[in-house]
Design a protein around this motif. Structure first.
Motif, mmCIF file in Angstrom:
data_model
loop_
_atom_site.group_PDB
_atom_site.id
_atom_site.type_symbol
_atom_site.label_atom_id
_atom_site.label_comp_id
_atom_site.label_asym_id
_atom_site.label_seq_id
_atom_site.Cartn_x
_atom_site.Cartn_y
_atom_site.Cartn_z
ATOM 1 N N ALA A 307 0.858 -1.189 0.000
ATOM 2 C CA ALA A 307 0.000 0.000 0.000
ATOM 3 C C ALA A 307 0.889 1.232 0.000
ATOM 4 O O ALA A 307 2.031 1.196 0.477
ATOM 5 N N THR A 308 0.371 2.327 -0.551
ATOM 6 C CA THR A 308 1.123 3.584 -0.609
ATOM 7 C C THR A 308 0.220 4.750 -0.239
ATOM 8 O O THR A 308 -1.011 4.664 -0.318
ATOM 9 N N TRP A 309 0.876 5.838 0.167
ATOM 10 C CA TRP A 309 0.209 7.124 0.379
ATOM 11 C C TRP A 309 0.942 8.146 -0.464
ATOM 12 O O TRP A 309 2.187 8.209 -0.428
ATOM 13 N N SER A 310 0.207 8.934 -1.224
ATOM 14 C CA SER A 310 0.861 9.918 -2.083
ATOM 15 C C SER A 310 0.007 11.177 -2.154
ATOM 16 O O SER A 310 -1.214 11.103 -2.297
ATOM 17 N N PRO A 311 0.666 12.368 -2.003
ATOM 18 C CA PRO A 311 2.083 12.579 -1.704
ATOM 19 C C PRO A 311 2.402 12.245 -0.251
ATOM 20 O O PRO A 311 1.509 11.846 0.513
ATOM 21 N N THR A 312 3.667 12.425 0.158
ATOM 22 C CA THR A 312 4.082 12.035 1.499
ATOM 23 C C THR A 312 3.439 12.893 2.585
ATOM 24 O O THR A 312 3.417 12.492 3.748
ATOM 25 N N SER A 313 2.912 14.057 2.248
ATOM 26 C CA SER A 313 2.217 14.878 3.241
ATOM 27 C C SER A 313 0.912 14.240 3.696
ATOM 28 O O SER A 313 0.317 14.658 4.692
ATOM 29 N N ALA A 314 0.461 13.198 2.993
ATOM 30 C CA ALA A 314 -0.782 12.534 3.361
ATOM 31 C C ALA A 314 -0.631 11.640 4.578
ATOM 32 O O ALA A 314 -1.622 11.330 5.249
ATOM 33 N N CYS A 315 0.610 11.203 4.878
ATOM 34 C CA CYS A 315 0.746 10.224 5.934
ATOM 35 C C CYS A 315 1.976 10.448 6.807
ATOM 36 O O CYS A 315 1.884 10.910 7.913
ATOM 37 N N SER A 316 3.172 10.147 6.325
ATOM 38 C CA SER A 316 4.384 9.985 7.142
ATOM 39 C C SER A 316 4.146 8.868 8.148
ATOM 40 O O SER A 316 3.905 9.090 9.335
ATOM 41 N N PRO A 317 4.198 7.610 7.683
ATOM 42 C CA PRO A 317 3.803 6.478 8.523
ATOM 43 C C PRO A 317 4.875 6.117 9.540
ATOM 44 O O PRO A 317 6.015 5.822 9.188
ATOM 45 N N ALA A 318 4.513 6.121 10.815
ATOM 46 C CA ALA A 318 5.479 5.825 11.871
ATOM 47 C C ALA A 318 5.188 4.452 12.453
ATOM 48 O O ALA A 318 5.549 3.435 11.880
ATOM 49 N N GLY A 319 4.512 4.393 13.620
ATOM 50 C CA GLY A 319 4.267 3.124 14.280
ATOM 51 C C GLY A 319 3.298 2.235 13.529
ATOM 52 O O GLY A 319 2.485 2.691 12.721
ATOM 53 N N LEU A 320 3.385 0.920 13.841
ATOM 54 C CA LEU A 320 2.584 -0.081 13.126
ATOM 55 C C LEU A 320 2.210 -1.206 14.074
ATOM 56 O O LEU A 320 3.044 -1.687 14.846
ATOM 57 N N ALA A 321 0.944 -1.630 14.019
ATOM 58 C CA ALA A 321 0.488 -2.827 14.716
ATOM 59 C C ALA A 321 -0.501 -3.540 13.805
ATOM 60 O O ALA A 321 -1.245 -2.889 13.060
ATOM 61 N N VAL A 322 -0.510 -4.862 13.857
ATOM 62 C CA VAL A 322 -1.455 -5.650 13.076
ATOM 63 C C VAL A 322 -2.385 -6.358 14.046
ATOM 64 O O VAL A 322 -1.937 -7.076 14.955
ATOM 65 N N ALA A 323 -3.699 -6.154 13.866
ATOM 66 C CA ALA A 323 -4.726 -6.793 14.684
ATOM 67 C C ALA A 323 -5.731 -7.430 13.744
ATOM 68 O O ALA A 323 -6.301 -6.748 12.884
ATOM 69 N N GLY A 324 -5.951 -8.738 13.897
ATOM 70 C CA GLY A 324 -6.796 -9.424 12.936
ATOM 71 C C GLY A 324 -6.173 -9.333 11.566
ATOM 72 O O GLY A 324 -4.995 -9.640 11.372
ATOM 73 N N SER A 325 -6.935 -8.884 10.590
ATOM 74 C CA SER A 325 -6.426 -8.692 9.233
ATOM 75 C C SER A 325 -6.371 -7.207 8.888
ATOM 76 O O SER A 325 -6.638 -6.812 7.753
ATOM 77 N N THR A 326 -5.995 -6.388 9.862
ATOM 78 C CA THR A 326 -5.892 -4.952 9.649
ATOM 79 C C THR A 326 -4.576 -4.445 10.205
ATOM 80 O O THR A 326 -4.191 -4.794 11.332
ATOM 81 N N ALA A 327 -3.888 -3.641 9.415
ATOM 82 C CA ALA A 327 -2.693 -2.946 9.882
ATOM 83 C C ALA A 327 -3.101 -1.548 10.324
ATOM 84 O O ALA A 327 -3.756 -0.823 9.575
ATOM 85 N N PHE A 328 -2.721 -1.175 11.540
ATOM 86 C CA PHE A 328 -2.975 0.165 12.054
ATOM 87 C C PHE A 328 -1.676 0.948 12.028
ATOM 88 O O PHE A 328 -0.654 0.501 12.562
ATOM 89 N N VAL A 329 -1.719 2.126 11.400
ATOM 90 C CA VAL A 329 -0.529 2.927 11.143
ATOM 91 C C VAL A 329 -0.701 4.303 11.756
ATOM 92 O O VAL A 329 -1.695 4.990 11.502
ATOM 93 N N GLY A 330 0.267 4.725 12.577
ATOM 94 C CA GLY A 330 0.269 6.077 13.114
ATOM 95 C C GLY A 330 0.825 7.050 12.095
ATOM 96 O O GLY A 330 1.925 6.856 11.579
ATOM 97 N N ALA A 331 0.075 8.108 11.795
ATOM 98 C CA ALA A 331 0.470 9.069 10.768
ATOM 99 C C ALA A 331 0.888 10.380 11.428
ATOM 100 O O ALA A 331 0.125 10.967 12.189
ATOM 101 N N LEU A 332 2.095 10.834 11.102
ATOM 102 C CA LEU A 332 2.607 12.081 11.650
ATOM 103 C C LEU A 332 2.058 13.281 10.887
ATOM 104 O O LEU A 332 1.312 14.092 11.421
#
Length: 398
Positions: A307-332
């Protein structure tokens, strides 16, 4: 020591756009730019752990069994439960004890805290040898990981005056012992340290390193920068590594999130430069493209992100955890919690939750009770912090 929080409260974060593609703030309340998902190029599913038959038991005195972990829905929905702690100074690393308490590291102060689910917070000590960041630098006390089966031994990723390194220390007696070097000589810089630690199912230590603002190091397989490393707990290369050294995967710019899914697959979040941030499924020996490409590519020999986020101002993905079949991503920059549906080694379209509600979100971790703990990162010099920043938020997954 004068904390970053004391220096930053009441000030504005000037010249924040100087660090392109890292974590400069988006406009307050701005909705994230739509992101995309898709299959990971050249990746295949890994089998899950084998099942085992239960041992025979006596009908009169059944063998006690541990209580099962709370179930998590296949695609859970996050719901804010409460604020666990507040008034913290850039909480970065987070590792859970079996009791449900968490060990939390403050990036700039190098303090190690123990935080209970009820919010009781006490300081265990300061990790010696840490050089805190200056200005909007990104170093200090970063990732934490407890040794498997040993809650008295903690591993940490730190920055020093000369390098980045992985250390281990004793927590016996509830105090932080003297750090012992596990791996030194990781190139350092003001930005792009990586810094996340995670033990895999085989008890090997996974270490994410940034490119130290030297992009070419990502393609140099002999360099420690721009990699995901796989180590024995003593720092030597783990058996089975693809190149016979510490490198597990390469071609990374700045990986700050590592997590295993239920099948044991490794996932990683990666900061792009200007074109695209990434969520990758990590396979040993694969080249993830930096600095040759950002985002998806059909270049032979390079592995495309799931998966991608574009442009980078949309996300800046930091922390990550996977629960069930979902990835949770902290966005700066995105200032939200992204939920990314996973299907084997593929990923669907990320969905933003709580956009603008809590500011910059850094670390995301799944607690023993299957709630999600998320740290804010509003005292790190990029935005003006709120009165109660930084905080640890807890989310129920329903």
């Amino acid at each position: 020591m004068v904390t970053r929080r004391a220096l930053l409260l009441g000030s504005t974060a000037a010249a924040l756009g100087a660090v392109a593609g890292c974590s400069a703030p988006a406009a307050p309340g701005a909705a994230p730019v739509p992101a995309s998902g898709g299959p990971a190029s050249g990746a295949s599913s890994s089998p899950g752990s084998p099942s085992h038959s239960a041992a025979p038991t006596s009908p009169r005195r059944p063998t006690p069994r541990p209580s099962p972990e709370p179930a998590v829905p296949t695609h859970p929905t996050p719901e804010l439960a409460d604020v666990v702690a507040e008034g913290l100074d850039v909480p970065w690393g987070l590792a859970f004890l079996a009791s449900g308490d968490a060990l939390v590291g403050e990036r700039g102060t190098a303090k190690l805290l123990r935080v209970s689910p009820g919010g009781r917070t006490r300081t265990l000590g300061e990790v010696r040898g840490v050089v805190p960041p200056r200005g909007i630098g990104e170093g200090g006390l970063l990732g934490l990981a407890l040794a498997p089966g040993d809650e008295d031994t903690l591993f940490a990723y730190i920055t020093t005056a000369d390098d980045d390194r992985v250390v281990r220390m004793s927590l016996a007696g509830g105090r932080v012992g003297r750090p012992r070097v596990v791996l030194a000589g990781i190139p350092t810089s003001t930005h792009h340290h990586g810094g996340r630690l995670l033990f895999d199912r085989a008890g090997r230590l996974l270490v994410s390193t940034g490119d130290a603002e030297r992009p070419g190091l990502g393609q140099d397989r002999s360099a420690l920068s721009g990699k995901i490393l796989r180590l024995r707990p003593d720092g030597r290369a783990a058996a089975g590594n693809p190149f016979g050294d510490r490198t597990w995967s390469y071609g990374h710019r700045n990986v700050e999130g590592l997590a295993l899914d239920d099948a044991g697959r490794l996932w990683a979040t990666e900061f792009g430069d200007k074109e695209a941030d990434e969520l990758n499924v990590i396979r040993p020996g694969r080249n993830y493209g930096w600095p040759r490409v950002e985002g998806r590519s059909d270049v032979r020999g390079l592995t495309s992100p799931a998966a991608t986020w574009s442009p980078t101002s949309a996300c800046s993905p930091a922390g990550l955890a996977v629960a069930g079949s979902t990835a949770f991503v902290g966005a700066l920059q995105g200032r939200c919690l992204f939920a990314v549906p996973l299907d084997g080694t593929g990923a669907g379209k990320p969905e933003a939750w709580f956009a603008g509600d809590h500011g910059r979100l850094r670390t995301v971790a799944l607690a023993p009770d299957r709630t999600l703990w998320v740290t804010t990162s509003n005292t790190d010099g990029r935005v003006e912090p709120g009165r109660d920043d930084d905080r640890i938020l807890r989310f129920r997954l329903t």
